[in-house]
Motif scaffolding. Structure first.
Motif, PDB file in Angstrom:
ATOM      1  N   LEU A 196       0.832  -1.197   0.000  1.00 16.15           N
ATOM      2  CA  LEU A 196       0.000   0.000   0.000  1.00 16.15           C
ATOM      3  C   LEU A 196       0.870   1.251   0.000  1.00 16.15           C
ATOM      4  N   PRO A 197       0.371   2.354  -0.565  1.00 23.06           N
ATOM      5  CA  PRO A 197       1.178   3.578  -0.594  1.00 23.06           C
ATOM      6  C   PRO A 197       1.401   4.138   0.802  1.00 23.06           C
ATOM      7  N   ASN A 198       2.526   4.802   0.944  1.00 25.05           N
ATOM      8  CA  ASN A 198       2.896   5.429   2.203  1.00 25.05           C
ATOM      9  C   ASN A 198       3.037   6.935   1.969  1.00 25.05           C
ATOM     10  N   ILE A 199       2.294   7.719   2.705  1.00 27.69           N
ATOM     11  CA  ILE A 199       2.340   9.182   2.584  1.00 27.69           C
ATOM     12  C   ILE A 199       2.911   9.751   3.877  1.00 27.69           C
ATOM     13  N   ARG A 200       3.918  10.609   3.704  1.00 27.33           N
ATOM     14  CA  ARG A 200       4.602  11.169   4.873  1.00 27.33           C
ATOM     15  C   ARG A 200       4.649  12.694   4.755  1.00 27.33           C
ATOM     16  N   PHE A 201       4.397  13.370   5.856  1.00 28.04           N
ATOM     17  CA  PHE A 201       4.477  14.827   5.896  1.00 28.04           C
ATOM     18  C   PHE A 201       5.599  15.229   6.852  1.00 28.04           C
ATOM     19  N   ASP A 202       6.444  16.197   6.399  1.00 27.25           N
ATOM     20  CA  ASP A 202       7.545  16.696   7.221  1.00 27.25           C
ATOM     21  C   ASP A 202       7.530  18.225   7.208  1.00 27.25           C
ATOM     22  N   ALA A 203       7.911  18.816   8.315  1.00 26.83           N
ATOM     23  CA  ALA A 203       8.063  20.275   8.416  1.00 26.83           C
ATOM     24  C   ALA A 203       9.194  20.577   9.384  1.00 26.83           C
ATOM     25  N   GLN A 204      10.012  21.586   9.046  1.00 24.99           N
ATOM     26  CA  GLN A 204      11.107  21.946   9.937  1.00 24.99           C
ATOM     27  C   GLN A 204      11.486  23.410   9.722  1.00 24.99           C
ATOM     28  N   GLY A 205      12.072  23.953  10.740  1.00 22.32           N
ATOM     29  CA  GLY A 205      12.592  25.321  10.673  1.00 22.32           C
ATOM     30  C   GLY A 205      14.058  25.336  11.056  1.00 22.32           C
ATOM     31  N   VAL A 206      14.880  26.112  10.336  1.00 19.25           N
ATOM     32  CA  VAL A 206      16.333  26.125  10.548  1.00 19.25           C
ATOM     33  C   VAL A 206      16.828  27.567  10.553  1.00 19.25           C
ATOM     34  N   ARG A 207      17.765  27.858  11.418  1.00 19.92           N
ATOM     35  CA  ARG A 207      18.501  29.134  11.391  1.00 19.92           C
ATOM     36  C   ARG A 207      19.971  28.792  11.531  1.00 19.92           C
ATOM     37  N   ASP A 261      32.978  37.373   0.536  1.00 22.46           N
ATOM     38  CA  ASP A 261      32.733  37.556   1.967  1.00 22.46           C
ATOM     39  C   ASP A 261      31.362  36.986   2.351  1.00 22.46           C
ATOM     40  N   ALA A 262      30.357  37.228   1.476  1.00 21.03           N
ATOM     41  CA  ALA A 262      29.017  36.717   1.761  1.00 21.03           C
ATOM     42  C   ALA A 262      28.973  35.190   1.674  1.00 21.03           C
ATOM     43  N   LEU A 263      29.783  34.658   0.753  1.00 25.17           N
ATOM     44  CA  LEU A 263      29.801  33.200   0.630  1.00 25.17           C
ATOM     45  C   LEU A 263      30.556  32.540   1.783  1.00 25.17           C
ATOM     46  N   ASN A 264      31.675  33.155   2.187  1.00 27.17           N
ATOM     47  CA  ASN A 264      32.488  32.538   3.231  1.00 27.17           C
ATOM     48  C   ASN A 264      31.943  32.801   4.631  1.00 27.17           C
ATOM     49  N   ARG A 265      31.426  33.986   4.865  1.00 33.14           N
ATOM     50  CA  ARG A 265      30.952  34.340   6.204  1.00 33.14           C
ATOM     51  C   ARG A 265      29.560  34.958   6.109  1.00 33.14           C
ATOM     52  N   PRO A 266      28.556  34.146   5.783  1.00 31.07           N
ATOM     53  CA  PRO A 266      27.215  34.708   5.651  1.00 31.07           C
ATOM     54  C   PRO A 266      26.620  35.028   7.022  1.00 31.07           C
ATOM     55  N   PRO A 267      25.761  36.019   7.102  1.00 29.25           N
ATOM     56  CA  PRO A 267      25.050  36.263   8.361  1.00 29.25           C
ATOM     57  C   PRO A 267      24.071  35.125   8.632  1.00 29.25           C
ATOM     58  N   SER A 268      23.628  35.060   9.871  1.00 26.83           N
ATOM     59  CA  SER A 268      22.652  33.993  10.192  1.00 26.83           C
ATOM     60  C   SER A 268      21.415  34.146   9.321  1.00 26.83           C
ATOM     61  N   TYR A 269      20.919  32.997   8.885  1.00 26.34           N
ATOM     62  CA  TYR A 269      19.794  33.021   7.952  1.00 26.34           C
ATOM     63  C   TYR A 269      18.782  31.942   8.365  1.00 26.34           C
ATOM     64  N   SER A 270      17.508  32.257   8.200  1.00 28.75           N
ATOM     65  CA  SER A 270      16.439  31.336   8.607  1.00 28.75           C
ATOM     66  C   SER A 270      15.720  30.775   7.395  1.00 28.75           C
TER      67      SER A 270
END
Length: 438
Positions: A59-70, A95-104
């Protein structure tokens, strides 16, 4: 579940001060409230859920996922901006690639998996289904056992009460003999020894009566336990030991077959389940194929807020080509377990045949014993009348009257015991055939 418990408690609370029970009433109550039987049925229900758990193999399997990251991790920040379609030219600076600010970032996804080929799981489902059927058959056998044990306990309780009644009558008769001996002694027709002997006989009967009264109370307690009744509630058993000699099952009744026994059916289905497990063990060595697809949304501030989405579909093949010797061992073990299941079924079937033949012999003996005991009880009654007349007319000593009285009491007890054994023998034959496995 809560409703069932509430109904059970309500039924227990609503019990009257005194319960009158026929054997059929007792059987109906036992099949509803006996705790051992309820446990067997609940375990069968629990095992039956295994086939639902195994249904994911097809039978098919349906899965729901949600997450938040910073994060300040460059790869994580870079990836979240790309997925959100929020990447800008200034984000390409070193500079932005090597030391990016925190991002959500937030993501929510729904994934569908559809098995196409899963040999191990398909055979596992088949084994689970047969195992559930086997456990249900075992619960039905427990129902048959409940019928047998309640019938035997009911017969024991009625027999114990009849023993009390017989000994009470014998005690009253012994006291009457003592009074008669005293009267004859007062008239100078017999010596005082007759009265003493009659009193000794009455005391002997009284000791048996006291023991029989306790045994009758114990028999009722055992019956109450099987019926899930409080031990303090008075029971009135309305059925007697008198009954016909017919039985549900016999060698002439074609509907009765040991194949109806729940324990044999459980073993047969268990062997079928073990055969399916052989296929499952082989399936571990074969590839499995499944379709999969997912739909994902990447939000900037909430799982479902502003952002962007993507989808993925595909087909996957999983094949453990070489798992050392574990696959060979699993197949060999499954084959050995199947052989063992077949052997257990064969042994149980042979034992069932022995049980049926033994029960048939015991039933025949019980029928003949009732006939002999009834004739003996009738003769003892006539002999007691003659002994009373002989003593009253002075043609026999008191010892003869006391001996005949004891023989008459024993004959009555033997007849009641033979009738109880007939009831149990009929129930034992039905149990051997599995007539009440339900």
């Amino acid at each position: 579940m809560i409703i069932s418990i509430s109904l059970l408690l309500a039924a227990q609370v609503a019990l009257p001060d005194t319960v009158s029970l026929s054997l059929q009433d007792a059987l109906l109550r036992a099949h509803e409230f006996n705790p051992t039987l309820r446990a067997e049925q609940a375990e069968a229900t629990a095992v039956a859920q295994g086939q639902l758990e195994a249904s994911r193999a097809f039978l098919p399997n349906i899965r729901f996922d949600a997450q938040g990251v910073r994060s300040t991790d460059p790869v994580a920040a870079f990836g979240m901006k790309l997925r959100q379609e929020n990447f800008a030219m200034e984000d390409l600076s070193l500079d932005a690639l090597n030391r990016p600010p925190s991002y959500s970032g937030f993501s929510s996804s729904i994934t569908l998996e559809l098995p196409i080929l899963a040999p191990e799981g398909l055979y596992g489902f088949r084994a689970a289904r047969r195992g559930a059927a086997a456990r249900d058959a075992g619960a039905r056998r427990a129902g048959g056992a409940t019928t047998f044990f309640v019938t035997m306990a009911y017969g024991d309780a009625v027999l114990a009460e009849s023993r009390v009644q017989a000994l009470t009558s014998a005690f009253e008769a012994a006291n009457s003999h003592a009074e008669q001996a005293e009267a004859l002694h007062a008239q100078g027709l017999v010596t005082g020894l007759d009265a003493r002997l009659a009193q000794i006989g009455a005391a002997a009967v009284e000791t048996k009566l006291l023991a029989a009264t306790a045994q009758a109370a114990n028999a009722l307690s055992a019956l109450r336990a099987l019926l899930a009744l409080p031990d303090t509630i008075p029971l009135i058993l309305t059925d007697s030991l008198d009954g016909d000699e017919t039985t549900t099952c016999s060698a002439e009744v074609t509907a009765c077959d040991i194949g109806n026994r729940g324990d044999l059916e459980a073993l047969r289905l268990g062997s079928a389940a073990s055969a399916a497990m052989i296929g499952s063990a082989w399936g571990k060595n074969l590839p499995s194929v499944a379709l999969f697809g997912s739909l994902t949304h990447h939000g900037r501030s909430t799982p479902f807020g502003e952002g962007s989405g993507d989808w993925t579909v595909g087909i996957g093949v999983r094949w453990n080509v070489l798992s050392a010797l574990s696959g060979v061992g699993a197949v060999r073990r499954a084959n050995a377990e199947h052989d063992a299941a077949l052997a257990r079924y064969e042994a149980a079937e042979r034992q069932a045949v022995v049980e049926v033949r033994s029960a048939e012999r015991m039933l025949t003996a019980a029928i003949e014993r009732v006939a002999v005991a009834a004739a003996a009880e009738n003769e003892a009654t006539l002999a007691l009348e003659q002994a009373r007349l002989r003593y009253r007319t002075g043609t026999s000593p008191i010892t003869e009257l006391l001996d005949v009285q004891a023989a008459a009491t024993d004959a009555a007890l033997q007849l009641n015991e033979a009738r109880r054994d007939l009831i149990v023998a009929k129930a034992a034959l039905d149990f051997a055939y599995g007539a009440n496995d339900r």
